[in-house]
Structure formats: C-alpha cells, structure tokens
Motif scaffolding. Structure first.
Motif, PDB file in Angstrom:
ATOM      1  N   ASP A 137       0.793  -1.244   0.000  1.00  0.00           N
ATOM      2  CA  ASP A 137       0.000   0.000   0.000  1.00  0.00           C
ATOM      3  C   ASP A 137       0.824   1.292   0.000  1.00  0.00           C
ATOM      4  O   ASP A 137       0.261   2.366   0.178  1.00  0.00           O
ATOM      5  N   LYS A 138       2.136   1.221  -0.207  1.00  0.00           N
ATOM      6  CA  LYS A 138       2.881   2.476  -0.093  1.00  0.00           C
ATOM      7  C   LYS A 138       4.064   2.625  -1.045  1.00  0.00           C
ATOM      8  O   LYS A 138       4.848   3.566  -0.911  1.00  0.00           O
ATOM      9  N   THR A 139       4.201   1.744  -2.002  1.00  0.00           N
ATOM     10  CA  THR A 139       5.360   1.819  -2.897  1.00  0.00           C
ATOM     11  C   THR A 139       4.910   1.931  -4.348  1.00  0.00           C
ATOM     12  O   THR A 139       4.147   1.099  -4.822  1.00  0.00           O
ATOM     13  N   ASP A 140       5.364   2.986  -5.059  1.00  0.00           N
ATOM     14  CA  ASP A 140       5.062   3.064  -6.481  1.00  0.00           C
ATOM     15  C   ASP A 140       6.122   2.292  -7.261  1.00  0.00           C
ATOM     16  O   ASP A 140       7.130   1.859  -6.704  1.00  0.00           O
ATOM     17  N   TYR A 141       5.878   2.148  -8.557  1.00  0.00           N
ATOM     18  CA  TYR A 141       6.745   1.279  -9.357  1.00  0.00           C
ATOM     19  C   TYR A 141       8.192   1.747  -9.350  1.00  0.00           C
ATOM     20  O   TYR A 141       9.117   0.960  -9.178  1.00  0.00           O
ATOM     21  N   PHE A 142       8.396   3.050  -9.550  1.00  0.00           N
ATOM     22  CA  PHE A 142       9.759   3.532  -9.724  1.00  0.00           C
ATOM     23  C   PHE A 142      10.547   3.498  -8.419  1.00  0.00           C
ATOM     24  O   PHE A 142      11.751   3.285  -8.415  1.00  0.00           O
ATOM     25  N   ASP A 143       9.833   3.678  -7.298  1.00  0.00           N
ATOM     26  CA  ASP A 143      10.493   3.506  -6.005  1.00  0.00           C
ATOM     27  C   ASP A 143      10.843   2.033  -5.817  1.00  0.00           C
ATOM     28  O   ASP A 143      11.936   1.689  -5.347  1.00  0.00           O
ATOM     29  N   ALA A 144       9.925   1.144  -6.221  1.00  0.00           N
ATOM     30  CA  ALA A 144      10.181  -0.294  -6.113  1.00  0.00           C
ATOM     31  C   ALA A 144      11.373  -0.709  -6.967  1.00  0.00           C
ATOM     32  O   ALA A 144      12.186  -1.535  -6.549  1.00  0.00           O
ATOM     33  N   TYR A 145      11.480  -0.112  -8.157  1.00  0.00           N
ATOM     34  CA  TYR A 145      12.598  -0.447  -9.041  1.00  0.00           C
ATOM     35  C   TYR A 145      13.927  -0.072  -8.390  1.00  0.00           C
ATOM     36  O   TYR A 145      14.895  -0.842  -8.423  1.00  0.00           O
ATOM     37  N   LYS A 146      13.992   1.104  -7.792  1.00  0.00           N
ATOM     38  CA  LYS A 146      15.219   1.511  -7.105  1.00  0.00           C
ATOM     39  C   LYS A 146      15.553   0.569  -5.965  1.00  0.00           C
ATOM     40  O   LYS A 146      16.714   0.198  -5.752  1.00  0.00           O
ATOM     41  N   ARG A 147      14.534   0.164  -5.234  1.00  0.00           N
ATOM     42  CA  ARG A 147      14.775  -0.730  -4.106  1.00  0.00           C
ATOM     43  C   ARG A 147      15.180  -2.119  -4.581  1.00  0.00           C
ATOM     44  O   ARG A 147      16.000  -2.793  -3.955  1.00  0.00           O
ATOM     45  N   LEU A 148      14.602  -2.544  -5.708  1.00  0.00           N
ATOM     46  CA  LEU A 148      14.999  -3.842  -6.268  1.00  0.00           C
ATOM     47  C   LEU A 148      16.461  -3.828  -6.696  1.00  0.00           C
ATOM     48  O   LEU A 148      17.177  -4.822  -6.541  1.00  0.00           O
ATOM     49  N   LYS A 149      16.910  -2.717  -7.250  1.00  0.00           N
ATOM     50  CA  LYS A 149      18.322  -2.607  -7.640  1.00  0.00           C
ATOM     51  C   LYS A 149      19.222  -2.721  -6.413  1.00  0.00           C
ATOM     52  O   LYS A 149      20.278  -3.344  -6.461  1.00  0.00           O
ATOM     53  N   LYS A 150      18.793  -2.106  -5.312  1.00  0.00           N
ATOM     54  CA  LYS A 150      19.584  -2.184  -4.078  1.00  0.00           C
ATOM     55  C   LYS A 150      19.585  -3.616  -3.543  1.00  0.00           C
ATOM     56  O   LYS A 150      20.628  -4.143  -3.130  1.00  0.00           O
ATOM     57  N   VAL A 151      18.413  -4.260  -3.551  1.00  0.00           N
ATOM     58  CA  VAL A 151      18.327  -5.649  -3.078  1.00  0.00           C
ATOM     59  C   VAL A 151      19.178  -6.559  -3.947  1.00  0.00           C
ATOM     60  O   VAL A 151      19.911  -7.421  -3.446  1.00  0.00           O
ATOM     61  N   ALA A 152      19.088  -6.380  -5.273  1.00  0.00           N
ATOM     62  CA  ALA A 152      19.885  -7.201  -6.193  1.00  0.00           C
ATOM     63  C   ALA A 152      21.378  -7.008  -5.931  1.00  0.00           C
ATOM     64  O   ALA A 152      22.157  -7.962  -5.973  1.00  0.00           O
ATOM     65  N   PHE A 153      21.762  -5.782  -5.650  1.00  0.00           N
ATOM     66  CA  PHE A 153      23.172  -5.504  -5.362  1.00  0.00           C
ATOM     67  C   PHE A 153      23.601  -6.193  -4.074  1.00  0.00           C
ATOM     68  O   PHE A 153      24.672  -6.809  -4.012  1.00  0.00           O
ATOM     69  N   GLU A 154      22.787  -6.102  -3.040  1.00  0.00           N
ATOM     70  CA  GLU A 154      23.129  -6.728  -1.761  1.00  0.00           C
ATOM     71  C   GLU A 154      23.236  -8.238  -1.905  1.00  0.00           C
ATOM     72  O   GLU A 154      24.127  -8.873  -1.324  1.00  0.00           O
ATOM     73  N   LEU A 155      22.330  -8.830  -2.683  1.00  0.00           N
ATOM     74  CA  LEU A 155      22.397 -10.279  -2.910  1.00  0.00           C
ATOM     75  C   LEU A 155      23.636 -10.644  -3.712  1.00  0.00           C
ATOM     76  O   LEU A 155      24.268 -11.677  -3.477  1.00  0.00           O
ATOM     77  N   ASN A 156      23.983  -9.792  -4.671  1.00  0.00           N
ATOM     78  CA  ASN A 156      25.181 -10.009  -5.468  1.00  0.00           C
ATOM     79  C   ASN A 156      26.424 -10.044  -4.585  1.00  0.00           C
ATOM     80  O   ASN A 156      27.353 -10.833  -4.796  1.00  0.00           O
TER      81      ASN A 156
END
Length: 455
Positions: A137-156
């Motif tokens: 209920d609080k995240t738009d797509y582009f904010d989610a995309y930025k957060r996904l990039k951060k998550v992907a980096f941390e997993l990497n």
C-alpha cells in the motif's frame, strides 16, 4: 564488401530516426530499427550513426555471428563506446578474448550455479519476504525499481564478498556503483560536475574500497605484514579466512599465484558486479509489470505454490533444502511464466560487435557474405523472440509454449533472452533463481501500478 543476398537499406529513414532519437522526439531508437526488420527480414545492411552496419535478428545469422568460432575468425567481443571501456577498464570480462575470457567466465560460473545457488536460496527467500511485506500500500513502481536494484546488489555481494560482508562496505560499494552506472552512457566530458566526471571519481573510490578489503584479508593471512590498518578486519581468524569461498577470495588466489595483476583484478570485479546486478534488477522489475497485467498467470503460480511452507509468509524457517522448492522441477509453471516474461521483456535487447579483420559467413540461403574490417554488427536479440516462424502466436502471452508438450525454446536460437553464444549473460542462473523466488512470493499479492514504465 560482398553482401550476398542480404538487402541494403539505402533510405534516409535510419538517419532521420537517429536524429529524432537524439533530439528526444522519440524515446526508442529500437522502434525504428524494428520497422526496418519488418521490411527487409532477419538481416539487412544499413547505416548506424554514419557507419556501415549489418543488422541481425534471425536465428541463422545469430548462430553465424555470436559464437566462439566467429569471434576467433575476426569478430570483436563487444563494442560499447568510449565511456564504458574507460569506466570498467580494459580488464573487464566483456573485453577479454580467447582463453582469458573462458577462464574468468568459468571462474564466475563457480559462484552462480550449483552449490552456490543451494547456499543462497534461503537467504534470497528471506530477504524478498521482508522486502515485499514492506511495500504493501505504499510503494510506487519507480520507487520499487530503485529498491529492487539495491536488493539485487546486496544479494550479489553475498557471492562476490561472502555472506558476512561488512554492511558499511556493501553500502559504500553500492553508492560507487550507482554513480558509475549513471556515467556509463553519459556524454564523455570529464569535469567534476558532469555524470562522466563523477563516475570516474566513483570508480577510483570503488578501487580503493576493494583494495582496502584485500589488505584486510591479506593481514589476516599474514599477521606480521604491514598491509591494511590495525583491527580493521571484520573476520575473526586466519582459519575463517582460509575457509572463505567468494569471488574476491578466488581472484586474490589468482593474484597471489602471479596469474592476475591488481589492475585486472579490480576491472574483473567491477564488471562482475555489473554483469549480475543489471540483469537481475531488470528482470525483477519486469516481474512487477508482468504481475500487474497477467492476473490469470499469477493465479496459476499461486496455485502451484499453495501447500509449500517455503512460500508461507508466516514461516521464518529458512533451511538449506529450500533450494529444492525453488527449482525449475518444483515450480515448472512459475519457471515457464518467467521464460515467457523474458520473451517480451527483452533483458538483453541488442549487442554490438565489429569485425577486427575480414570476416566471411554464409546467409540462410547459402550465399557468401564478406564483411571488411571495421564493419559494425548489431545483434538484435529482442526482435528474434517475436519470430512467427519459431513461436506460435508470438504476440500472445502463453507460458504454456515452454512446457514439455510444446517446448518452443528447444533447439531454437531465436529464444535468447540472455544473449547467445559464448558471450551470453553469465548471471543467468542466479537471475532465474531470484526471479522464481520473487514471482512465487509476489503471487501472494495483487500488483497495481499507478504509473507504468515506458520500456
């Protein structure tokens, strides 16, 4: 130049398209290229920013150009422009050729497949559970995309630096990589206030951070050495260091044996970072868009996952055996849904190469085609995946096309979402694992995008 039966586009449309793209009148130069594929077929000669270019989309041409044999016969590994080479370095994996490329590609494969995936699967699952729960209920797509990039980096960083990598180091590297990425396709003006100038400064910071980490590890291995600073290591003992199994430690072994210089080690490491993060974050963001548009597919994924405790959000159990539940065998429909998503998303859209010497191949009809040295070649993987000769109803979303009774990807070079040949994306196994886990967990939600991306 001997062009055989490959058509030549002599019109000015390509140039006009490039000018409109440069002026911002259109957002996708790809659309202009695809219109010419519709007219000329799977291959044609044209001009690309003033240079003769062979545009390729058909599977026959892909097999002829994007292979190890073609590379050894005179095709360069990559053409990427001035900024990319200047920021990633000559030692980056995309610029290596022959045995060097194969060796360091295989080295990375050790950490993106097999036991490495088994080890990381429960960690990935747990991280995605927490991330998705925080978005409700609080995240738009582009904010989610930025957060996904951060998550992907941390997993990497889990397999690049180890599962116990220092959080501050990971955050600092993320900031540096983000700045480098902003400068990769910028105007190459090296000033303190330009994206390109800031990217160069960030690359120096990246080198410094990894060098400091190498010094810390070296000090543990040789306690009497002067490398590193006092009490700077986050690792508890020399024994622990000897048991480490991550990419940086493996590259350090290569350096210790005299097979790798420090400069190449740093170039390889930064290119490894980009190889996995960009692919994975792009795929995960496309999963969000796909889930918002294909509710029936998501419902089938949810049905497939029901009854499996791995996908229960109330469960905190993260056993290593979870990998078995994330495999293609256990989630067959989820996997083919991602395969179909990839056919539309086009993670790798185009790869440009150049002939480093005269190169000859045969067209589909068997006529000889000779390309002189310096000919640009654009491999359009995305367009090939809409080939109606290879895919039934290619315009429709049908994950079933990849199930066992149809298997439209079998012996089909036109299906190449991660590229083709010996330069295919090395991060494919881990990207698919993360996507399966992400889609399985995402199926518990209804995804509504307030604003859809313009790919």
């Amino acid at each position: 130049m001997k062009k055989g039966d490959i058509p030549v586009d002599k019109s000015a449309r390509g140039l006009i398209g490039e000018i409109k793209y440069g002026l911002g009148i259109v957002t996708s130069l790809e659309r202009f290229v695809y219109a010419r594929f519709e007219k000329y077929g799977e291959s044609f000669f044209g001009r690309f920013f003033g240079q003769t270019c062979l545009f390729i989309a058909g599977d026959h041409a892909l097999k002829a150009i994007a292979t190890k044999d073609a590379e050894e016969a005179g095709i360069s590994p990559w053409i990427s422009g001035f900024t990319l080479r200047a920021l990633l370095g000559d030692g980056a994996i995309i610029y290596l050729v022959g045995e060097d490329h194969e060796k360091y590609r295989n080295l990375l494969r050790e950490y993106t497949a097999g036991d490495a995936l088994h080890r990381l699967a429960p960690i990935i699952t747990s991280k995605f559970k927490r991330e998705l729960a925080s978005w409700v209920d609080k995240t738009d797509y582009f904010d989610a995309y930025k957060r996904l990039k951060k998550v992907a980096f941390e997993l990497n960083c889990l397999w690049m630096l180890g599962e116990d990598a220092d959080k501050q180091l990971v955050d600092d590297l993320h900031d540096a990589v983000t700045t480098i990425n902003a400068g990769l396709y910028s105007i190459p003006i090296k000033m303190p206030f330009t994206a390109y100038g800031k990217a160069h400064k960030a690359r120096r910071k990246f080198n410094s951070l990894i060098t400091q980490e190498i010094h810390r590890r070296t000090k543990l291995k040789h306690p009497n050495s002067q490398a590193g600073s006092e009490n700077s290591s986050s690792y508890s003992s020399t024994h622990e260091l000897s048991q480490r199994n991550d990419v940086l430690q493996r590259l350090m072994m290569e350096e210790d044996c005299g097979r790798l210089s420090r400069a190449r080690l740093l170039d390889l490491f930064v290119s490894y970072m980009f190889a996995a993060v960009d692919t994975t974050s792009s795929l995960l963001s496309h999963c969000l868009e796909f889930a918002s548009e294909n509710y029936e597919v998501v419902a089938r994924i949810r049905d497939e996952c029901q009854g499996n405790p791995v996908w229960d959000f109330d469960s905190e159990n993260i056993e290593a055996s979870y990998f078995e539940h994330c495999s293609r065998k256990q989630l067959p429909y989820t996997h083919v849904a991602i395969m179909e998503l990839l056919r539309f998303a086009r993670i790798v859209t185009v790869n440009t190469r150049e002939t480093v010497k005269e190169f000859t191949f045969f067209s589909r009809s068997g006529t000889e085609v000779t390309l002189p040295r310096g000919t640009l070649i654009a491999l359009h993987f995305g367009y090939s995946m809409k080939n109606s000769d290879r895919f039934l109803h290619p315009e429709k979303v049908e994950p079933e096309r990849f199930l066992r009774d149809r298997c439209e990807d079998r012996d089909n070079p036109s299906y190449c979402p991660f590229g083709y040949g010996n330069r295919a994306c090395i991060g494919k196994p881990i990207a698919l694992l993360e996507a399966r886990i992400f889609m399985a967990l995402l199926s518990n939600y209804i995804v509504l995008l307030k604003e859809k991306p313009n790919w």
